[in-house]
Design a protein around this motif. Structure first.
Motif, PDB file in Angstrom:
ATOM      1  N   ALA A   1       0.766  -1.203  -0.012  1.00 34.50           N
ATOM      2  CA  ALA A   1      -0.124   0.162   0.079  1.00 34.50           C
ATOM      3  C   ALA A   1       1.052   1.225  -0.059  1.00 34.50           C
ATOM      4  O   ALA A   1       0.549   2.229  -0.798  1.00 34.50           O
ATOM      5  N   GLU A   2       1.832   1.245   0.691  1.00 37.65           N
ATOM      6  CA  GLU A   2       2.683   2.484   0.926  1.00 37.65           C
ATOM      7  C   GLU A   2       3.422   2.719  -0.324  1.00 37.65           C
ATOM      8  O   GLU A   2       3.877   3.712  -1.023  1.00 37.65           O
TER       9      GLU A   2
ATOM     10  N   SER B   1       1.296  -0.477 -10.492  1.00 38.82           N
ATOM     11  CA  SER B   1       2.194  -1.324  -9.886  1.00 38.82           C
ATOM     12  C   SER B   1       1.321  -2.981 -10.212  1.00 38.82           C
ATOM     13  O   SER B   1       0.213  -2.759 -10.681  1.00 38.82           O
ATOM     14  N   ARG B   2       1.956  -3.844 -10.008  1.00 35.15           N
ATOM     15  CA  ARG B   2       1.564  -5.282 -10.192  1.00 35.15           C
ATOM     16  C   ARG B   2       1.931  -6.177  -8.938  1.00 35.15           C
ATOM     17  O   ARG B   2       3.038  -6.095  -8.785  1.00 35.15           O
TER      18      ARG B   2
ATOM     19  N   LEU C   1       5.145 -11.473  -0.270  1.00 42.20           N
ATOM     20  CA  LEU C   1       4.835 -10.273  -1.431  1.00 42.20           C
ATOM     21  C   LEU C   1       5.720 -10.590  -2.450  1.00 42.20           C
ATOM     22  O   LEU C   1       7.205 -10.314  -2.399  1.00 42.20           O
ATOM     23  N   ASN C   2       5.288 -10.342  -3.665  1.00 52.75           N
ATOM     24  CA  ASN C   2       6.157 -10.396  -4.954  1.00 52.75           C
ATOM     25  C   ASN C   2       5.461  -9.304  -5.837  1.00 52.75           C
ATOM     26  O   ASN C   2       4.538  -9.403  -6.353  1.00 52.75           O
ATOM     27  N   ALA C   3       6.092  -8.183  -5.841  1.00 51.47           N
ATOM     28  CA  ALA C   3       5.572  -6.950  -6.588  1.00 51.47           C
ATOM     29  C   ALA C   3       6.275  -6.343  -7.223  1.00 51.47           C
ATOM     30  O   ALA C   3       7.536  -6.294  -6.852  1.00 51.47           O
ATOM     31  N   THR C   4       6.006  -5.420  -8.377  1.00 50.79           N
ATOM     32  CA  THR C   4       6.714  -4.667  -9.270  1.00 50.79           C
ATOM     33  C   THR C   4       6.168  -3.483  -9.344  1.00 50.79           C
ATOM     34  O   THR C   4       4.809  -3.202  -9.460  1.00 50.79           O
ATOM     35  N   TYR C   5       6.821  -2.152  -9.491  1.00 55.26           N
ATOM     36  CA  TYR C   5       6.368  -0.917  -9.349  1.00 55.26           C
ATOM     37  C   TYR C   5       6.778  -0.060 -10.562  1.00 55.26           C
ATOM     38  O   TYR C   5       8.012  -0.124 -10.609  1.00 55.26           O
ATOM     39  N   LEU C   6       5.962   0.599 -11.054  1.00 58.63           N
ATOM     40  CA  LEU C   6       6.277   1.689 -12.205  1.00 58.63           C
ATOM     41  C   LEU C   6       6.587   2.841 -11.600  1.00 58.63           C
ATOM     42  O   LEU C   6       5.744   3.638 -10.944  1.00 58.63           O
TER      43      LEU C   6
ATOM     44  N   SER D   1      12.900   2.755   5.474  1.00 53.65           N
ATOM     45  CA  SER D   1      11.911   2.877   6.685  1.00 53.65           C
ATOM     46  C   SER D   1      11.205   1.703   6.924  1.00 53.65           C
ATOM     47  O   SER D   1      10.788   1.362   8.039  1.00 53.65           O
ATOM     48  N   LEU D   2      10.574   1.291   5.777  1.00 51.38           N
ATOM     49  CA  LEU D   2       9.670  -0.066   5.993  1.00 51.38           C
ATOM     50  C   LEU D   2      10.360  -1.022   6.707  1.00 51.38           C
ATOM     51  O   LEU D   2       9.691  -1.872   7.580  1.00 51.38           O
TER      52      LEU D   2
END
Length: 277
Positions: A205-206, A214-215, A233-238, A253-254
């Motif tokens: 979410a952050e 994101s995907r 969690l396995n995610a990818t972000y543009l 920070s996370l």
């Protein structure tokens, strides 16, 4: 290395022994920076010709002439079962895509995208120009970042006491105590799993707030990774290029706030955000 998408257009029929095909690595805007790019140092696909540029209207593709027999469906399926071999092809594909992306937005095509010849490739560029330009606009000045979150290792099994290990009849209540210990381990594992999933959701979410898109991808089991830790969690972000440092700080920070094992990889060419062109 961020791996290209799986093979998309391998040849399905056996070609003539000397037949060639046009392999397409990426599609870019036909800018001066692209059209004057020197690609002579790129090896491209094994056995192929010089990596080169193929212009079509306002678009330019990075292409290579390759032996068609090397990309039949049968040959490619055999290649997919050889990890070292497919890694060699994936790396060559990625190098050509990265060379294009270094000069401007580039839409990476899936591994083994082939056309019968240059004219057929040009025809596709012309027919799909609007989709390519839409993808190029979406990824311009953005890169892809991968994030993986793992939960801590599971608590150990309850130890067997020395008294319980001695031969002879069990002490009164020993069976119930053992079952309670096992139940306690199970409950702790469930709590650990639920807490890890909550952390994964909060991380996602952050980071979505920082990303243009994101995907969520499939998580990998321990059998696939060869590790004991559990992937939650396995995610990818543009992410816009000018927010890359902000992303790194957010992940740091996370890690501190959650205590979770969080891996950040990138920046990559945006393979996951080109809309299946």
């Amino acid at each position: 290395m961020k791996h290209p998408a799986p093979a998309a257009h391998a040849q399905t029929q056996a070609p003539a022994p000397d037949a060639t095909a046009t392999y397409v690595f990426a599609v870019c805007r036909g800018t001066r920076a692209i059209n004057t790019a020197d690609l002579t140092g790129l090896p491209g696909m094994p056995g192929g010709g010089q990596v080169r540029l193929l212009a079509s209207g306002t678009l330019t593709a990075v292409v290579q002439t390759v032996p068609a027999a090397d990309f039949t469906d049968e040959v490619w399926q055999l290649r997919l079962s050889d990890r070292q071999e497919i890694e060699r092809y994936a790396r060559a594909h990625h190098e050509a895509v990265s060379a294009a992306a270094a000069r401007g937005p580039a839409v990476p095509l899936p591994l083994a995208t082939l056309y019968l010849d240059d004219e057929r490739a040009r025809g596709v560029l012309g027919d799909e120009a609007a989709r390519f330009h839409g993808a190029l606009k979406r990824i311009a000045h953005h890169t892809e970042w991968g994030v993986k979150v793992y939960r801590p290792p599971a608590p150990p099994e309850p130890a067997v006491s020395a008294a319980a290990a001695r031969p002879g009849p069990p002490a009164p209540g020993a069976g119930l105590a053992y079952l309670n210990r096992k139940r306690g381990v199970h409950d702790r594992r469930e709590r650990s799993r639920e807490e890890a999933l909550q952390v994964a959701e909060s991380v996602d979410a952050e980071l979505r707030d920082l990303a243009a898109e994101s995907r969520r991808l499939r998580t990998h089991g321990a059998a696939l990774t060869g590790e004991q830790r559990v992937h939650v969690l396995n995610a990818t972000y543009l992410v816009a290029a000018d927010r890359a440092d902000e992303l790194r700080r957010a992940v740091g920070s996370l890690r501190e706030r959650t205590g979770a094992q969080i891996e950040l990889s990138g920046p990559w060419v945006p393979y996951s955000f080109v809309g299946g062109v």
